[in-house]
Design a protein around this motif. Structure first.
Motif, PDB file in Angstrom:
ATOM      1  N   SER A  43      46.838  49.037  41.846  1.00  0.00           N
ATOM      2  CA  SER A  43      45.514  48.457  42.083  1.00  0.00           C
ATOM      3  C   SER A  43      44.419  49.336  41.488  1.00  0.00           C
ATOM      4  N   ARG A  46      44.498  48.663  37.733  1.00  0.00           N
ATOM      5  CA  ARG A  46      43.894  47.360  37.477  1.00  0.00           C
ATOM      6  C   ARG A  46      42.372  47.427  37.629  1.00  0.00           C
ATOM      7  N   GLN A  47      41.893  48.182  38.615  1.00  0.00           N
ATOM      8  CA  GLN A  47      40.459  48.288  38.872  1.00  0.00           C
ATOM      9  C   GLN A  47      39.711  48.861  37.668  1.00  0.00           C
TER      10      GLN A  47
END
Length: 75
Positions: A43, A46-47
């Motif tokens: 995550s 992805r951020q």
């Protein structure tokens, strides 16, 4: 056959473009060096792409385009 078209980035396109970018760059040599724990923290990896796209979207004189087939973002 559905035609490939290009469109200016819309904020609603960001999740799809993020998924494409993160998948495409996952094994890139630079990201392997910069984000060695990207598999442990997907995550966060992805951020990075979300923030990059949002920054470009709001930067004057910068144009971001997406490729779509049948209304679906493919690039």
């Amino acid at each position: 056959m559905t035609e490939l078209t290009t469109h200016p980035l819309d904020p609603s396109d960001i999740p799809a473009v993020t998924d494409i970018g993160a998948a495409a760059m996952h094994d890139d040599e630079l990201f392997t060096f910069l984000c060695p724990r990207r598999d442990l923290y997907p995550s966060s990896f992805r951020q990075h792409f979300v923030m990059s796209l949002k920054k470009r979207y709001h930067t004057p004189d910068t144009h971001v385009f997406v490729a779509k087939m049948g209304g679906t973002v493919v690039g």
